[in-house]
Design a protein around this motif. Structure first.
Motif, PDB file in Angstrom:
ATOM      1  N   GLN A   1      11.076 -23.815  80.407  1.00 54.35           N
ATOM      2  CA  GLN A   1      11.841 -23.991  81.298  1.00 54.35           C
ATOM      3  C   GLN A   1      12.759 -25.203  80.636  1.00 54.35           C
ATOM      4  OE1 GLN A   1       9.586 -26.454  84.371  1.00 54.35           O
ATOM      5  NE2 GLN A   1       8.398 -24.057  85.234  1.00 54.35           N
ATOM      6  N   ILE A   2      12.866 -25.702  80.060  1.00 54.76           N
ATOM      7  CA  ILE A   2      14.190 -27.123  80.072  1.00 54.76           C
ATOM      8  C   ILE A   2      15.459 -26.245  78.852  1.00 54.76           C
ATOM      9  CG2 ILE A   2      14.392 -28.975  78.235  1.00 54.76           C
ATOM     10  CD1 ILE A   2      11.107 -30.311  78.999  1.00 54.76           C
ATOM     11  N   ARG A   3      14.865 -25.100  78.272  1.00 56.43           N
ATOM     12  CA  ARG A   3      15.590 -24.865  77.512  1.00 56.43           C
ATOM     13  C   ARG A   3      16.637 -23.870  78.308  1.00 56.43           C
ATOM     14  NH1 ARG A   3      12.934 -24.706  72.275  1.00 56.43           N
ATOM     15  NH2 ARG A   3      10.974 -23.437  73.366  1.00 56.43           N
ATOM     16  N   GLN A   4      15.947 -23.280  79.618  1.00 63.55           N
ATOM     17  CA  GLN A   4      17.159 -22.603  80.131  1.00 63.55           C
ATOM     18  C   GLN A   4      17.907 -23.634  80.716  1.00 63.55           C
ATOM     19  OE1 GLN A   4      16.338 -19.813  80.430  1.00 63.55           O
ATOM     20  NE2 GLN A   4      17.410 -18.754  82.594  1.00 63.55           N
ATOM     21  N   GLN A   5      17.468 -25.210  81.613  1.00 64.41           N
ATOM     22  CA  GLN A   5      18.077 -25.522  82.044  1.00 64.41           C
ATOM     23  C   GLN A   5      19.397 -26.701  81.313  1.00 64.41           C
ATOM     24  OE1 GLN A   5      15.093 -29.128  83.712  1.00 64.41           O
ATOM     25  NE2 GLN A   5      17.191 -30.045  83.918  1.00 64.41           N
ATOM     26  N   ILE A   6      19.003 -26.868  80.187  1.00 71.55           N
ATOM     27  CA  ILE A   6      19.923 -26.953  79.230  1.00 71.55           C
ATOM     28  C   ILE A   6      20.753 -25.809  79.526  1.00 71.55           C
ATOM     29  CG2 ILE A   6      20.591 -27.466  77.496  1.00 71.55           C
ATOM     30  CD1 ILE A   6      18.255 -29.456  77.274  1.00 71.55           C
ATOM     31  N   PHE A   7      20.462 -24.990  79.117  1.00 73.44           N
ATOM     32  CA  PHE A   7      21.100 -23.413  78.425  1.00 73.44           C
ATOM     33  C   PHE A   7      22.737 -23.647  79.912  1.00 73.44           C
ATOM     34  CE2 PHE A   7      23.136 -19.135  78.413  1.00 73.44           C
ATOM     35  CZ  PHE A   7      22.562 -19.385  76.943  1.00 73.44           C
TER      36      PHE A   7
ATOM     37  N   ARG B   1      26.407 -27.127  73.534  1.00 68.79           N
ATOM     38  CA  ARG B   1      27.035 -27.255  72.422  1.00 68.79           C
ATOM     39  C   ARG B   1      25.841 -27.729  71.248  1.00 68.79           C
ATOM     40  NH1 ARG B   1      30.587 -32.038  73.595  1.00 68.79           N
ATOM     41  NH2 ARG B   1      28.671 -32.663  74.855  1.00 68.79           N
ATOM     42  N   ASP B   2      25.270 -29.022  72.029  1.00 67.39           N
ATOM     43  CA  ASP B   2      23.655 -30.183  71.253  1.00 67.39           C
ATOM     44  C   ASP B   2      22.749 -29.647  71.671  1.00 67.39           C
ATOM     45  OD1 ASP B   2      24.588 -32.550  73.178  1.00 67.39           O
ATOM     46  OD2 ASP B   2      24.935 -30.126  73.592  1.00 67.39           O
ATOM     47  N   GLN B   3      22.404 -28.430  72.497  1.00 64.21           N
ATOM     48  CA  GLN B   3      21.059 -28.073  73.030  1.00 64.21           C
ATOM     49  C   GLN B   3      19.923 -27.863  72.184  1.00 64.21           C
ATOM     50  OE1 GLN B   3      19.788 -23.850  73.939  1.00 64.21           O
ATOM     51  NE2 GLN B   3      21.805 -23.342  72.882  1.00 64.21           N
ATOM     52  N   ALA B   4      20.039 -27.751  70.601  1.00 68.78           N
ATOM     53  CA  ALA B   4      19.055 -28.249  69.597  1.00 68.78           C
ATOM     54  C   ALA B   4      18.715 -29.180  69.860  1.00 68.78           C
ATOM     55  CB  ALA B   4      19.626 -27.355  68.608  1.00 68.78           C
ATOM     56  N   PHE B   5      18.970 -30.189  69.924  1.00 68.12           N
ATOM     57  CA  PHE B   5      18.664 -31.655  69.823  1.00 68.12           C
ATOM     58  C   PHE B   5      18.432 -32.322  70.595  1.00 68.12           C
ATOM     59  CE2 PHE B   5      20.159 -30.374  64.664  1.00 68.12           C
ATOM     60  CZ  PHE B   5      19.018 -30.875  64.721  1.00 68.12           C
ATOM     61  N   MET B   6      19.741 -32.143  71.460  1.00 71.41           N
ATOM     62  CA  MET B   6      19.619 -33.326  73.047  1.00 71.41           C
ATOM     63  C   MET B   6      18.295 -32.525  74.206  1.00 71.41           C
ATOM     64  SD  MET B   6      21.504 -34.736  72.905  1.00 71.41           S
ATOM     65  CE  MET B   6      20.890 -35.380  73.631  1.00 71.41           C
ATOM     66  N   GLY B   7      17.865 -31.251  73.444  1.00 76.73           N
ATOM     67  CA  GLY B   7      16.380 -30.223  74.746  1.00 76.73           C
ATOM     68  C   GLY B   7      15.269 -31.947  73.799  1.00 76.73           C
ATOM     69  N   THR B   8      15.763 -32.171  72.737  1.00 79.97           N
ATOM     70  CA  THR B   8      13.866 -32.813  72.942  1.00 79.97           C
ATOM     71  C   THR B   8      14.350 -34.787  72.947  1.00 79.97           C
ATOM     72  OG1 THR B   8      15.509 -33.276  70.082  1.00 79.97           O
ATOM     73  CG2 THR B   8      14.031 -31.296  70.816  1.00 79.97           C
TER      74      THR B   8
ATOM     75  N   HIS C   1      14.760 -34.883  76.085  1.00 78.82           N
ATOM     76  CA  HIS C   1      13.603 -35.196  77.477  1.00 78.82           C
ATOM     77  C   HIS C   1      12.967 -35.377  77.067  1.00 78.82           C
ATOM     78  CE1 HIS C   1      12.519 -33.284  81.347  1.00 78.82           C
ATOM     79  NE2 HIS C   1      13.491 -32.935  81.253  1.00 78.82           N
ATOM     80  N   PRO C   2      12.727 -36.253  78.359  1.00 76.15           N
ATOM     81  CA  PRO C   2      11.113 -36.817  78.266  1.00 76.15           C
ATOM     82  C   PRO C   2       9.574 -35.915  78.504  1.00 76.15           C
ATOM     83  CG  PRO C   2      12.168 -38.244  79.669  1.00 76.15           C
ATOM     84  CD  PRO C   2      12.891 -37.150  79.370  1.00 76.15           C
ATOM     85  N   VAL C   3       9.745 -34.565  78.573  1.00 76.89           N
ATOM     86  CA  VAL C   3       8.999 -34.112  78.953  1.00 76.89           C
ATOM     87  C   VAL C   3       9.156 -33.358  77.295  1.00 76.89           C
ATOM     88  CG1 VAL C   3       7.752 -32.479  80.296  1.00 76.89           C
ATOM     89  CG2 VAL C   3       9.271 -34.169  81.261  1.00 76.89           C
ATOM     90  N   ALA C   4       9.952 -32.928  76.950  1.00 77.85           N
ATOM     91  CA  ALA C   4       9.835 -32.220  75.917  1.00 77.85           C
ATOM     92  C   ALA C   4       9.428 -32.881  75.126  1.00 77.85           C
ATOM     93  CB  ALA C   4      11.583 -31.510  75.938  1.00 77.85           C
ATOM     94  N   MET C   5       9.915 -34.357  74.247  1.00 77.27           N
ATOM     95  CA  MET C   5       9.409 -34.999  73.523  1.00 77.27           C
ATOM     96  C   MET C   5       7.853 -34.852  73.924  1.00 77.27           C
ATOM     97  SD  MET C   5      11.099 -38.585  74.427  1.00 77.27           S
ATOM     98  CE  MET C   5      10.075 -39.518  74.123  1.00 77.27           C
ATOM     99  N   LEU C   6       7.277 -35.186  74.806  1.00 75.34           N
ATOM    100  CA  LEU C   6       5.623 -34.759  74.218  1.00 75.34           C
ATOM    101  C   LEU C   6       5.209 -33.598  73.944  1.00 75.34           C
ATOM    102  CD1 LEU C   6       3.162 -35.798  75.573  1.00 75.34           C
ATOM    103  CD2 LEU C   6       3.463 -35.643  77.483  1.00 75.34           C
ATOM    104  N   MET C   7       6.085 -32.360  74.983  1.00 77.01           N
ATOM    105  CA  MET C   7       5.778 -30.820  74.718  1.00 77.01           C
ATOM    106  C   MET C   7       5.623 -31.019  72.990  1.00 77.01           C
ATOM    107  SD  MET C   7       4.583 -29.855  76.834  1.00 77.01           S
ATOM    108  CE  MET C   7       5.145 -30.748  79.019  1.00 77.01           C
ATOM    109  N   GLN C   8       7.121 -31.804  72.259  1.00 79.06           N
ATOM    110  CA  GLN C   8       6.827 -31.446  71.058  1.00 79.06           C
ATOM    111  C   GLN C   8       5.326 -32.431  70.334  1.00 79.06           C
ATOM    112  OE1 GLN C   8       9.526 -30.062  69.445  1.00 79.06           O
ATOM    113  NE2 GLN C   8      11.635 -29.796  70.354  1.00 79.06           N
ATOM    114  N   ARG C   9       4.696 -33.099  70.814  1.00 79.41           N
ATOM    115  CA  ARG C   9       4.088 -33.928  69.910  1.00 79.41           C
ATOM    116  C   ARG C   9       2.635 -33.574  70.348  1.00 79.41           C
ATOM    117  NH1 ARG C   9       2.806 -38.938  72.062  1.00 79.41           N
ATOM    118  NH2 ARG C   9       3.612 -38.879  74.141  1.00 79.41           N
TER     119      ARG C   9
END
Lengths: 226, 226
Positions: free
Chosen positions: B76-82, B88-95, B97-105
């Motif tokens: 969802q987040i990837r899609q949203q950012i896209f 331009r900076d989706q690869a790093f800016m996506g991470t 995102h507070p929810v994305a941070m949690l999901m990564q962990r």
DNA sequence: CGCGGGACTACACACGTGTGTAGTATCTTG
DNA sequence: CAAGATACTACACACGTGTGTAGTCCCGCG
């Protein structure tokens, strides 16, 4: 294939205490510290679970002993490689040593689990990285963060050997697989992955977040525990 | 500070099932999957432990639900950012995102613990990395190993937030601390860390080990599970 | 209203865990 | 040899865990 943390000595030549410590080190590295059980370690060492307690007192103390031994062995290996005049590639060659491979995995698990000793060891590695970076003439925008991230990145590789092995199609716990993995690391660090333009755009976007915080901008405050 | 995996909804607006899943996701990410207990999750969600079982059946099934939800949210987040044109900076800016941070962990913990779903997800990430590298015109000596190591390196950063936070002096679980950490990652990937001479020497030494193995030289055999 | 099913709780069970204790064998040392 | 310490084992205890079960509450629908 199991690696003998003691080096080239046969297991039956070791004292029970040493066998327990070696078994603990290996099982801690494999399963993780919390997942490993005293009974499992005792079984691997060929002794009763009570003897583990007799020699080390508690699981936490056993872990401390493993920490100390891991650091000692790593220093030995570093020293050995250094005095052998293999300083050209010591940074990477040291890690293909079978014992060093095991110690790296143990340390990674130790970092994941968390403990005072692990924290101290991690900070040591960050300091060493800062030194290495400075010696190499690398001047990051944020030295401390750079060094910390550099260390976790390297340790991350040792923390998830199953994932890397499966994806690579070769067991990184063998010297050959490990060497191949390390070669990939060298390849990563040998060339830039982002163009200056890409990096600048990312920095610009990220700096907006950092600047938004009252603490985010401060970078050279005193090191916790120097 | 606790992050709500659901986004901006208030916890009392969610169904108990969703609250349990969110609590599980957060606690799994914080403590690790094996360390987290059903009772702890139930308490955090404000329900009885029996209800967790009622809704999910078992701890393993709860974990599967978290896996599925994490992947869904990340997409969802990837899609949203896209779609927002921030490619331009989706690869790093996506991470950041507070929810994305949690999901990564959570995903990092999931990789550490190991499971079928985690393995599949990891392989996905390796594939994405290979694609990204190819698109960027980067041709490593060993693409698969390179991509695998690249992924674990990135995930390692999310796997040891305590160590990085302590060394950095800022909590990487906050958007600002995370942004600072990501900036360090960008900095690392923006410049080469080894000189061509250093890299060449390391390659030469490591290749000796790889060549020694009967399997070490083979690199482009079929992917396990394509 | 009646009632059926899902949401939800309280409680108990079996099991593995780290730890404690008592006892035995083996080695050391005077 | 004697005896004390040390190495080592077997067994039990308290506790937390995931899981199972019985029962209560509550809402929707005939």
């Amino acid at each position: 294939m199991t690696i003998d943390p003691g080096g080239d000595r046969a297991p039956e030549d070791l004292t029970a205490r040493a066998r327990i410590r070696d078994a603990a080190l290996r099982i801690f590295a494999d399963r993780g510290i919390d997942q490993a059980t005293i009974r499992e370690i005792a079984k691997a060492a060929g002794v009763s679970s009570g003897l583990v307690r007799h020699h080390f007192g508690s699981k936490e103390a056993l872990r401390d002993a493993c920490d100390a031994y891991a650091v000692e062995r790593m220093n030995q290996i570093r020293q050995q490689i250094f005095t052998e005049g293999r300083s050209r590639d010591q940074a990477f060659m040291g890690t293909v040593h079978p014992v060093a491979m095991l110690m790296q995995r143990y340390l990674a698990r130790s970092f994941l689990d968390g403990s005072e000793a692990a924290a101290a060891r991690f900070d040591d590695m960050v300091r060493l990285s800062e030194q290495w970076l400075t010696d190499h003439g690398i001047v990051p925008r944020d030295l401390r963060a750079y060094a910390a991230v550099f260390v976790v990145m390297q340790m991350g590789v040792f923390a998830m050997p199953e994932q890397v092995s499966r994806a690579m199609g070769a067991d990184v716990r063998t010297p050959e697989g490990n060497a191949r993995m390390l070669a990939a690391m060298v390849d990563i660090f040998a060339h830039p992955l982002l163009t200056p333009e890409e990096a600048a755009m990312s920095f610009e976007a990220l700096d907006r977040f950092i600047a938004r915080s009252p603490e985010g901008g401060a970078r050279n405050e005193a090191r916790p525990k120097e």
